[in-house]
Scaffold this active site. Structure first.
Site, PDB file in Angstrom:
ATOM      1  N   MET A 161       6.789  79.202 -26.984  1.00  0.00           N
ATOM      2  CA  MET A 161       6.725  78.663 -25.623  1.00  0.00           C
ATOM      3  C   MET A 161       7.546  77.391 -25.551  1.00  0.00           C
ATOM      4  SD  MET A 161       2.816  77.359 -25.171  1.00  0.00           S
ATOM      5  CE  MET A 161       1.925  76.417 -26.390  1.00  0.00           C
ATOM      6  N   TYR A 431      -0.131  68.206 -30.336  1.00  0.00           N
ATOM      7  CA  TYR A 431       0.460  69.273 -29.513  1.00  0.00           C
ATOM      8  C   TYR A 431      -0.577  70.130 -28.797  1.00  0.00           C
ATOM      9  CZ  TYR A 431       0.433  72.442 -33.733  1.00  0.00           C
ATOM     10  OH  TYR A 431       0.124  73.202 -34.825  1.00  0.00           O
ATOM     11  N   GLU A 432      -0.092  70.956 -27.866  1.00  0.00           N
ATOM     12  CA  GLU A 432      -0.917  71.694 -26.903  1.00  0.00           C
ATOM     13  C   GLU A 432      -1.729  70.751 -26.027  1.00  0.00           C
ATOM     14  OE1 GLU A 432      -0.168  74.657 -26.401  1.00  0.00           O
ATOM     15  OE2 GLU A 432       1.064  74.657 -28.188  1.00  0.00           O
ATOM     16  N   GLY A 433      -1.173  69.590 -25.739  1.00  0.00           N
ATOM     17  CA  GLY A 433      -1.862  68.562 -24.970  1.00  0.00           C
ATOM     18  C   GLY A 433      -2.565  67.625 -25.920  1.00  0.00           C
ATOM     19  N   GLN A 438      -6.825  66.326 -23.406  1.00  0.00           N
ATOM     20  CA  GLN A 438      -7.972  67.240 -23.453  1.00  0.00           C
ATOM     21  C   GLN A 438      -9.223  66.558 -22.910  1.00  0.00           C
ATOM     22  OE1 GLN A 438      -7.401  70.391 -24.387  1.00  0.00           O
ATOM     23  NE2 GLN A 438      -5.295  69.847 -24.870  1.00  0.00           N
TER      24      GLN A 438
END
Length: 574
Positions: A161, A431-433, A438
Site C-alpha cells: 500500500m 507505522y499504520e498510524g 491510534q
C-alpha cells in the site's frame, strides 16, 4: 537459542480462554475442531522453526540493497518465501473462490504471529498482501478480482500500500499524486510515494501497489482521494505478464531495523491503474486494508515480545553471575535466581500473555461480527483495534528493551543478535498510524459521544470479577480499584465535547484501558485452568502491573492546560 512456536499457549487461549470451537460452530463452512487447529499450528510451527527462523539473522546482517535497478536479498529469503506461499499461508483467509483457504481471522492471527516471530522482515511482506486481498475482495470489481486475487492468494504476486509522500505522512489529504482517466476506462497515475514496505523485490513475479491519488477537479483533503491498483508489470485478462508499467524504484531507505525488508521510494510516470471502489471514495477502501494491517501490526509487536521472552528466559537460566541469596552456599548462580531479573522476566511474560489475549480477542470479535452480521460486535472490533495496535506494539518495544537488560552487556553487543529484536519492533509503534494517532482515534471516533462500547466492555470485566470474587477475593479487590479509576476516566472523556481535551490524555487512557482488559484476561485464565503457574502469573500482573492503570487513568483526565506551555518551554527566548 532458536525460536520455538508457542503453540501450547495458543491452544490454551483458543480452546479454553476463548472457546472458539463453541463460538464458531454455527458457521457450516468453518471447521475449527481441535484436530484442525492442532494440525495447522503444528505444520506452521515446523515451517517457522526449520526454515524461517534460521534465516532471520540473514536479513539483519545483509540488508536489502538496490543494485543495477534490482533489489537484492539473501537467497534464504527466497527459500522461506516460497515455502510460505506453497503452504497456502499467504491467502489463508482469502475466499476459496479466488484460491484462498477461507480460514477465519483468528487462525491467520496465530499463523502471522508465528511467522513474525520467526522473521519479522519477511512476515511484513505477507501481511501487506493479505491486507490487499481483503481490500480487493470488498471493493474491487469482478474483473479485477478474477485477474489479481488468485495470483495474490497463491503468493505468485505480492501486494503493497502506497500512502505516504515526502510532504504528506499522517496527513494523507495533503498528497499530490495525480490520476487521469484514460479512454479505455483505466487510469494513469503520476507521482512519488515513500516508505513503501516491500515496494520492490524479486520474491514474487509481480508486485501490486494500492496507491492513493487525486483526480483532476476532485475536492481538496481526504474527500477528494481515490484508490488505484497499479501493478509493477501489466497483466492480460488471464494474469499473464505483458509488459512493464512505468513504476520505478528510486531508492531504498536505510533503516534502524527490519533490514531485510526493502522499504522503497517509488516513482509513477503515467502508470496504468485500475480504480478500486468509487472515485473520491478511496480512503474508505484503503481503510479496509489499513484496519486489517493495524491488527496485523499489533500481532507483530506481540511476536517480538514472544521472541524476546524466549531469548531472555533461556539466557537467564544459563548465565551464572553472583550468589543466590536464598542459598548462599551454592556459589555462583544462574541470574534467574536474582529478584530483579525474575521481576523483569515476569513482567515480560505477563505483558506478552495480555498482548496475545488482546490480539486474539480482537480477531475473534471480527470473525464473529462477520459470521453473525452483528453491528455491536463490529463496534467492539473498531474499539479494540486501535488498543491492540498501540498497546501490543508499545509492549513489544518495552519487552524487547527488557530482553536487552536481562542480557546485560552482551545484549548491547551486535554479535549477540539481541538488539535486532528491539530495532525490528521499534517501527511497529510508528507505522499504520502512530500510536498517538491510534489513541486519538480511540477517544475521538471510537469512543463517540456516549462511550457506549467502552461501558459495555466494562460490563464484561464486571462479569469476570463476579465469577472470580469468591475464589480469588484479593485479586478481584485490586481489579475493582483499577476498574473504578478507569471508569472515572471514561466518564471524563465522554463529558468532554472539546476533542483537544480528550486528545491531551488519549495515549494514557488507551494504555489504562488496555491494562484493565489485561486484568480481565488473566482473571479468566485462572478460572478456566488449574495450572498453578497461571495463578502465579495473574498474581504478579494484578499486583505489579495493573496499578499503573489507575495512575494513567488519573493522568489522562487533566486536560490540555498543561500542554500549552510547550512552545515557550522550548523557546530560546526568555
Amino acid at each position: 537459542m532458536s525460536y520455538s512456536a508457542p503453540i501450547g499457549e495458543m491452544k490454551f487461549l483458543l480452546k479454553d480462554l476463548f472457546d472458539i470451537g463453541k463460538k464458531y460452530k454455527i458457521k457450516k463452512n468453518i471447521d475449527l475442531d481441535d484436530n484442525t487447529i492442532d494440525s495447522i499450528l503444528e505444520e506452521v510451527s515446523k515451517l517457522a522453526e526449520d526454515i524461517i527462523s534460521p534465516m532471520n539473522r540473514d536479513g539483519d546482517l545483509y540488508p536489502a540493497i538496490l543494485k543495477s535497478g534490482e533489489v537484492v536479498l539473501p537467497e534464504s529469503f527466497s527459500t522461506a518465501y516460497n515455502a510460505i506461499a506453497e503452504g497456502g499461508w499467504i491467502g489463508i483467509s482469502g475466499k476459496p473462490k479466488y484460491g484462498g483457504l477461507g480460514l477465519p481471522l483468528i487462525i491467520t492471527t496465530c499463523v502471522n504471529e508465528i511467522f513474525s516471530s520467526s522473521c519479522l522482515s519477511l512476515a511484513l511482506n505477507t501481511l501487506m498482501t493479505q491486507g490487499q486481498i481483503d481490500a480487493l475482495e470488498q471493493h474491487g470489481n469482478e474483473e479485477i478480482k478474477k485477474i489479481f486475487l488468485p495470483k495474490l492468494n497463491s503468493g505468485e504476486w505480492s501486494g503493497t500500500m502506497n500512502l505516504t509522500e515526502p510532504h504528506a505522512g499522517s496527513d494523507v489529504g495533503a498528497l499530490t499524486s495525480k490520476a487521469r482517466k484514460a479512454p479505455d476506462g483505466t487510469y494513469r497515475i503520476t507521482g512519488q510515494k515513500i516508505y513503501v514496505s516491500w515496494g520492490d523485490h524479486r520474491l514474487s513475479s509481480n508486485i501490486c501497489h494500492l496507491v492513493l491519488a487525486r483526480l483532476s477537479g476532485s475536492p481538496e483533503g481526504t474527500k477528494g482521494i481515490s484508490l488505484f491498483l497499479v501493478p509493477k508489470y501489466l497483466p492480460d485478462n488471464s494474469g499473464n505478464i505483458l509488459s512493464e508499467n512505468n513504476v520505478v524504484t528510486i531508492s531504498l531507505e536505510q533503516k534502524m531495523g527490519l533490514h531485510g525488508s526493502p522499504t522503497a521510494v517509488l516513482e509513477y510516470d503515467k502508470a496504468k491503474a485500475w480504480l478500486i471502489g468509487e472515485e473520491n471514495r478511496g480512503m474508505g477502501a484503503m481503510f479496509t486494508m489499513m484496519n486489517n494491517a493495524r491488527l496485523g501490526v499489533g500481532v507483530q509487536g506481540l511476536s517480538q515480545s514472544e521472541l524476546a521472552v524466549q531469548k531472555a528466559f533461556d539466557y537467564a537460566n544459563q548465565r551464572k553471575q553472583g550468589r543466590n541469596l536464598s542459598s548462599p552456599q551454592d556459589g555462583r548462580t544462574a541470574i534467574i535466581n536474582h529478584a530483579d531479573v525474575r521481576r523483569n522476566l515476569l513482567m515480560m511474560k505477563s505483558l506478552t500473555f495480555v498482548s496475545r489475549s488482546l490480539c486474539f480477542d480482537t480477531a475473534i470479535s471480527s470473525d464473529l461480527a462477520k459470521i453473525n452480521n452483528d453491528m455491536e460486535l463490529h463496534q467492539r472490533v473498531s474499539f479494540l483495534t486501535p488498543i491492540a495496535k498501540a498497546f501490543c506494539t508499545d509492549v513489544g518495544c518495552k519487552v524487547a528493551d527488557l530482553c536487552i537488560q536481562v542480557h546485560g552487556g552482551i545484549g548491547y553487543i551486535e554479535d549477540a543478535g539481541i538488539s535486532q529484536i528491539y530495532r525490528d519492533v521499534r517501527i511497529t509503534a510508528i507505522y499504520e498510524g502512530t500510536n498517538g494517532i491510534q489513541a486519538m482515534d480511540l477517544v475521538g471516533r471510537k469512543l463517540g459521544s456516549d462511550g457506549h462500547v467502552g461501558y459495555k466492555i466494562m460490563k464484561e470485566i464486571i462479569d469476570s470479577e463476579n465469577l472470580a470474587a469468591s475464589i480469588y477475593p484479593e485479586l478481584v479487590e485490586q481489579v475493582l480499584k483499577a476498574r473504578e479509576n478507569v471508569t472515572k476516566a471514561l466518564d471524563w472523556m465522554v463529558s468532554q465535547n472539546d476533542l483537544n481535551e480528550r486528545f491531551s490524555g488519549a495515549g494514557l487512557f488507551l494504555n489504562a484501558f488496555a491494562l484493565l482488559l489485561g486484568a480481565n484476561y488473566v482473571l479468566k485464565s485462572i478460572l478456566v485452568s488449574k495450572d498453578r503457574r497461571r495463578k502465579e502469573l495473574a498474581d504478579f500482573y494484578i499486583f505489579q502491573i495493573l496499578p499503573y492503570a489507575s495512575v494513567e487513568a488519573s493522568l489522562s483526565c487533566q486536560g490540555s492546560k498543561r500542554f500549552f506551555g510547550a512552545k515557550r518551554i522550548f523557546s530560546d527566548k526568555t
